[in-house]
Design an enzyme around this catalytic site. Structure first.
Site, PDB file in Angstrom:
ATOM      1  N   HIS A   1      50.925  45.665  32.873  1.00 51.59           N
ATOM      2  CA  HIS A   1      51.350  46.069  34.173  1.00 51.59           C
ATOM      3  C   HIS A   1      52.840  46.856  34.010  1.00 51.59           C
ATOM      4  O   HIS A   1      53.796  46.098  34.173  1.00 51.59           O
ATOM      5  CB  HIS A   1      51.328  45.107  35.169  1.00 51.59           C
ATOM      6  CG  HIS A   1      51.081  45.724  36.617  1.00 51.59           C
ATOM      7  ND1 HIS A   1      52.241  45.270  37.430  1.00 51.59           N
ATOM      8  CD2 HIS A   1      50.445  46.260  37.162  1.00 51.59           C
ATOM      9  CE1 HIS A   1      51.982  45.922  38.820  1.00 51.59           C
ATOM     10  NE2 HIS A   1      50.736  46.471  38.256  1.00 51.59           N
TER      11      HIS A   1
ATOM     12  N   TYR B   1      51.256  47.468  47.654  1.00 49.89           N
ATOM     13  CA  TYR B   1      52.123  46.720  48.655  1.00 49.89           C
ATOM     14  C   TYR B   1      52.151  47.748  49.623  1.00 49.89           C
ATOM     15  O   TYR B   1      52.732  48.637  49.816  1.00 49.89           O
ATOM     16  CB  TYR B   1      53.532  46.150  48.323  1.00 49.89           C
ATOM     17  CG  TYR B   1      53.408  44.865  47.396  1.00 49.89           C
ATOM     18  CD1 TYR B   1      53.370  43.602  47.937  1.00 49.89           C
ATOM     19  CD2 TYR B   1      53.594  45.176  46.004  1.00 49.89           C
ATOM     20  CE1 TYR B   1      53.694  42.687  47.134  1.00 49.89           C
ATOM     21  CE2 TYR B   1      53.890  44.364  45.128  1.00 49.89           C
ATOM     22  CZ  TYR B   1      53.610  42.918  45.669  1.00 49.89           C
ATOM     23  OH  TYR B   1      53.887  41.938  44.730  1.00 49.89           O
TER      24      TYR B   1
ATOM     25  N   PRO C   1      54.981  34.295  48.470  1.00 51.26           N
ATOM     26  CA  PRO C   1      54.431  34.817  47.328  1.00 51.26           C
ATOM     27  C   PRO C   1      54.738  36.308  46.978  1.00 51.26           C
ATOM     28  O   PRO C   1      54.282  37.071  46.004  1.00 51.26           O
ATOM     29  CB  PRO C   1      53.008  34.353  47.512  1.00 51.26           C
ATOM     30  CG  PRO C   1      52.820  34.254  48.960  1.00 51.26           C
ATOM     31  CD  PRO C   1      54.299  33.911  49.405  1.00 51.26           C
TER      32      PRO C   1
ATOM     33  N   LYS D   1      56.736  35.341  42.106  1.00 50.00           N
ATOM     34  CA  LYS D   1      57.784  34.411  41.348  1.00 50.00           C
ATOM     35  C   LYS D   1      57.388  33.052  41.122  1.00 50.00           C
ATOM     36  O   LYS D   1      58.001  32.456  40.135  1.00 50.00           O
ATOM     37  CB  LYS D   1      59.076  34.525  41.999  1.00 50.00           C
ATOM     38  CG  LYS D   1      59.572  35.691  42.101  1.00 50.00           C
ATOM     39  CD  LYS D   1      60.299  36.264  40.782  1.00 50.00           C
ATOM     40  CE  LYS D   1      60.746  37.852  40.797  1.00 50.00           C
ATOM     41  NZ  LYS D   1      60.435  38.541  39.737  1.00 50.00           N
TER      42      LYS D   1
ATOM     43  N   TYR E   1      61.821  42.410  40.363  1.00 48.74           N
ATOM     44  CA  TYR E   1      60.374  42.194  40.299  1.00 48.74           C
ATOM     45  C   TYR E   1      59.912  41.966  39.120  1.00 48.74           C
ATOM     46  O   TYR E   1      59.085  40.834  39.075  1.00 48.74           O
ATOM     47  CB  TYR E   1      59.595  43.585  41.037  1.00 48.74           C
ATOM     48  CG  TYR E   1      58.096  43.442  41.311  1.00 48.74           C
ATOM     49  CD1 TYR E   1      57.862  42.534  42.494  1.00 48.74           C
ATOM     50  CD2 TYR E   1      57.283  43.796  40.550  1.00 48.74           C
ATOM     51  CE1 TYR E   1      56.475  42.257  42.666  1.00 48.74           C
ATOM     52  CE2 TYR E   1      55.957  43.532  41.000  1.00 48.74           C
ATOM     53  CZ  TYR E   1      55.579  42.789  41.989  1.00 48.74           C
ATOM     54  OH  TYR E   1      54.404  42.509  42.203  1.00 48.74           O
TER      55      TYR E   1
HETATM   56  C1  LIG Z   1      48.182  32.927  47.313  1.00 42.02           C
HETATM   57  C2  LIG Z   1      49.278  32.852  46.201  1.00 42.02           C
HETATM   58  C3  LIG Z   1      49.715  33.709  45.383  1.00 42.02           C
HETATM   59  C4  LIG Z   1      50.520  33.413  44.291  1.00 42.02           C
HETATM   60  N1  LIG Z   1      50.916  34.640  43.309  1.00 42.02           N
HETATM   61  C5  LIG Z   1      51.705  34.370  42.412  1.00 42.02           C
HETATM   62  C6  LIG Z   1      52.050  35.468  41.515  1.00 42.02           C
HETATM   63  O1  LIG Z   1      51.620  36.538  41.645  1.00 42.02           O
HETATM   64  N2  LIG Z   1      53.086  35.016  40.516  1.00 42.02           N
HETATM   65  C7  LIG Z   1      53.438  33.702  40.614  1.00 42.02           C
HETATM   66  O2  LIG Z   1      54.308  33.668  39.563  1.00 42.02           O
HETATM   67  N3  LIG Z   1      53.334  32.911  41.361  1.00 42.02           N
HETATM   68  C8  LIG Z   1      52.495  33.238  42.245  1.00 42.02           C
HETATM   69  N4  LIG Z   1      52.181  32.211  43.332  1.00 42.02           N
HETATM   70  C9  LIG Z   1      52.828  30.878  43.128  1.00 42.02           C
HETATM   71  C10 LIG Z   1      52.077  30.041  42.091  1.00 42.02           C
HETATM   72  O3  LIG Z   1      50.811  29.747  41.961  1.00 42.02           O
HETATM   73  C11 LIG Z   1      52.848  28.455  41.818  1.00 42.02           C
HETATM   74  O4  LIG Z   1      54.263  28.489  42.047  1.00 42.02           O
HETATM   75  C12 LIG Z   1      52.557  27.716  40.670  1.00 42.02           C
HETATM   76  O5  LIG Z   1      51.180  27.357  40.734  1.00 42.02           O
HETATM   77  C13 LIG Z   1      53.591  26.552  40.739  1.00 42.02           C
HETATM   78  O6  LIG Z   1      53.185  25.899  39.306  1.00 42.02           O
HETATM   79  P1  LIG Z   1      53.522  24.344  39.221  1.00 42.02           P
HETATM   80  O7  LIG Z   1      53.060  23.856  37.903  1.00 42.02           O
HETATM   81  O8  LIG Z   1      54.893  24.061  39.649  1.00 42.02           O
HETATM   82  O9  LIG Z   1      52.514  23.732  40.192  1.00 42.02           O
HETATM   83  P2  LIG Z   1      50.994  23.693  40.621  1.00 42.02           P
HETATM   84  O10 LIG Z   1      50.161  24.838  39.931  1.00 42.02           O
HETATM   85  O11 LIG Z   1      50.766  23.228  42.160  1.00 42.02           O
HETATM   86  O12 LIG Z   1      50.421  22.350  39.908  1.00 42.02           O
HETATM   87  C14 LIG Z   1      50.762  21.095  40.125  1.00 42.02           C
HETATM   88  C15 LIG Z   1      49.983  20.182  39.516  1.00 42.02           C
HETATM   89  O13 LIG Z   1      49.951  18.787  39.850  1.00 42.02           O
HETATM   90  C16 LIG Z   1      48.850  18.346  40.326  1.00 42.02           C
HETATM   91  N5  LIG Z   1      49.021  16.845  41.341  1.00 42.02           N
HETATM   92  C17 LIG Z   1      49.459  17.150  42.651  1.00 42.02           C
HETATM   93  N6  LIG Z   1      49.765  15.659  43.070  1.00 42.02           N
HETATM   94  C18 LIG Z   1      49.412  14.882  41.917  1.00 42.02           C
HETATM   95  C19 LIG Z   1      49.396  13.550  41.792  1.00 42.02           C
HETATM   96  N7  LIG Z   1      49.821  12.841  42.818  1.00 42.02           N
HETATM   97  N8  LIG Z   1      49.343  12.991  40.626  1.00 42.02           N
HETATM   98  C20 LIG Z   1      48.851  13.960  39.366  1.00 42.02           C
HETATM   99  N9  LIG Z   1      48.734  15.200  39.580  1.00 42.02           N
HETATM  100  C21 LIG Z   1      49.119  15.847  40.914  1.00 42.02           C
HETATM  101  C22 LIG Z   1      48.056  19.185  41.277  1.00 42.02           C
HETATM  102  O14 LIG Z   1      46.634  19.163  41.444  1.00 42.02           O
HETATM  103  C23 LIG Z   1      48.208  20.589  40.255  1.00 42.02           C
HETATM  104  O15 LIG Z   1      47.363  20.735  39.234  1.00 42.02           O
HETATM  105  C24 LIG Z   1      50.970  32.239  44.071  1.00 42.02           C
HETATM  106  C25 LIG Z   1      50.802  31.275  44.893  1.00 42.02           C
HETATM  107  C26 LIG Z   1      49.659  31.473  46.094  1.00 42.02           C
HETATM  108  C27 LIG Z   1      49.343  30.335  46.852  1.00 42.02           C
END
Ligand SMILES: Cc1cc2nc3c(=O)[nH]c(=O)nc-3n(C[C@H](O)[C@H](O)[C@H](O)COP(=O)(O)OP(=O)(O)OC[C@H]3O[C@@H](n4cnc5c(N)ncnc54)[C@H](O)[C@@H]3O)c2cc1C
Length: 390
Positions: free
Chosen positions: A74, A204, A295, A299, A386
């Site tokens: 991209h 966007y 979002p 990031k 970005y």
């Molecule tokens: C609509 C939307 C669009 C997005 N678009 C983008 C994008 O284009 N680019 C980008 O970089 N980011 C984007 N994001 C953000 C991105 O999805 C998150 O920042 C990312 O998932 C964070 O990863 P993580 O591993 O920190 O947390 P998560 O992906 O939330 O993983 C946490 C994990 O912990 C588990 N968990 C929770 N509680 C417990 C517990 N008590 N015990 C055991 N496991 C548990 C959950 O089930 C989950 O699997 C977007 C988010 C949304 C909502």
């Protein structure tokens, strides 16, 4: 039952899984605990845009084969504002390095498969996760799984990778961490439709009714977003209303938006939150457990994986020679990038959303877009932020 590992990882999202892989490659053992089922985490739709530095990190550790094969390079973003169009190529600041469009759930599925194939320990559907001994001695994570079997894992360190609704942060005593946050009075209605993209690059668009986004996922599926009120009930958004709003908000002369069956929709409120510091004693917070970005700037997942890279290197150094310097610097090392991502994401949110009805604010918003139209330097700065190039 009590097991022993070096790092207990709570959460099998991008942060937890990448951390587990990087630690294994450094010869450090870990156990990953996940509260949801494998099917659920492998189909949970979220991010789709991966920065070049994230791809490079995954590549260096042999975790990006499928992403390279199936992801779509991209190279630019299109901004639309009240009928005006502006394409910003990342080449203006990216030396041609591309971001990659690849669904987060596919990356999570790849990481799980590689982890399990390599003999990694990962328990799904764990319940009642609780931490003890974080403040001196050996931390112990207790939980139940497999229909009620109680288990404990004794470890040297705990990585709280359990997202914004996880339990790890709740084990930090009051006052030991500070939460800094800003409310954002808008939400995104996210839609997945079974239709190929009507664009080669992400769009966007700011319209009188608010923001609309045309994001990319695969050649058969597209992701769309509409700005709505926080907590907006989904029942107010039947499919025909969604398409009518997308058509209105994305419209541009000579361009048509193809419609297809909508098979998933959700409303996500926006928040900007940072927890400081990202460590308390033996507990390290990563990703959404420590910070939430709006979002708009794409990031969140990139920051989560970035945290994992920093922490894995620090733990490897500590385990190899007992030097805790990098561990002590973990929080500061991550927070600089986190705050810059917050700043950019909020700036971009204000650029492309209808944030206010105040005419003064709206003229300022137009002036921001005018600056991007007029100034190659402004576009280059946008591209750098970005695409995550600095
Ligand atoms: C609509 C939307 C669009 C997005 N678009 C983008 C994008 O284009 N680019 C980008 O970089 N980011 C984007 N994001 C953000 C991105 O999805 C998150 O920042 C990312 O998932 C964070 O990863 P993580 O591993 O920190 O947390 P998560 O992906 O939330 O993983 C946490 C994990 O912990 C588990 N968990 C929770 N509680 C417990 C517990 N008590 N015990 C055991 N496991 C548990 C959950 O089930 C989950 O699997 C977007 C988010 C949304 C909502």
């Amino acid at each position: 039952m009590r097991a022993r590992t070096q790092v207990g990882i709570v959460g099998a999202g991008p942060a937890g899984l990448v951390l587990a892989h990087l630690l294994r490659q450094a010869g450090v053992s870990s156990v990953v605990l996940e509260s949801r089922s494998r099917e659920y985490v492998e189909s949970r739709v979220r991010a789709g845009l991966i920065e070049n530095r994230t791809v490079e990190l995954l590549d260096r550790h042999g975790l990006a084969d499928r992403l390279r094969e199936r992801g779509m390079p991209h190279l630019g973003t299109e901004l639309r504002s009240f009928g005006r169009r502006l394409r910003i190529p990342y080449g203006e600041g990216a030396d041609g390095r591309a971001m990659v469009v690849y669904p987060q759930q596919d990356l999570v599925a790849d990481l799980i498969r590689l982890w399990l194939d390599g003999g990694g320990e990962l328990h799904f559907e764990v319940e009642d996760v609780s931490l003890a001994g974080l403040d001196g001695g050996r931390p112990v994570i207790s939980y139940r799984y497999g229909g009620g079997v109680s288990r404990e894992v004794e470890c040297d360190l705990v990585a709280g990778c359990d997202g914004s609704h996880g339990v790890c942060r709740g084990h930090v005593p009051e006052g030991a961490m500070t939460e800094l946050s800003q409310d954002i009075p808008i939400a995104w209605l996210g839609v997945l439709a079974r239709i190929g993209p009507s664009t080669d690059e992400i769009i966007y668009s700011l319209h009188e009714h608010g923001f609309a986004g045309h994001m990319l996922r695969t050649s058969e599926v597209s992701r769309f977003y509409l700005q709505v009120r926080p907590g907006e009930p989904l029942e107010e958004w039947p499919d025909d209303r969604i398409w009518a709003e997308l058509q209105a908000r994305l419209q541009s002369p000579g361009w048509t938006l193809a419609e297809g069956p909508i098979f998933q929709k959700n409303v996500a409120d926006m928040r900007s939150v940072v927890v400081e510091p990202m460590r308390w004693r033996s507990l390290f917070l990563l990703g959404d457990a420590a910070h939430i970005v709006p979002p708009t700037g794409a990031k969140g997942m990139n920051l989560a994986i970035g945290d994992a890279g920093v922490l894995a290197a620090a733990i490897a150094e500590w385990c190899a020679g007992g030097d805790a310097r990098q561990l002590d610097e973990y929080s500061d090392a991550c927070l600089t990038r986190v705050w810059r991502a917050q700043e950019f994401s909020l700036w971009m949110t204000a650029l492309v959303h209808r944030m206010s009805d105040d005419p003064h604010q709206r003229r300022l918003q137009r002036a921001r877009f005018d600056s991007l139209m007029a100034s190659p330097a402004a576009r280059r700065t946008f591209a750098e932020s970005y695409a995550g190039l600095n």
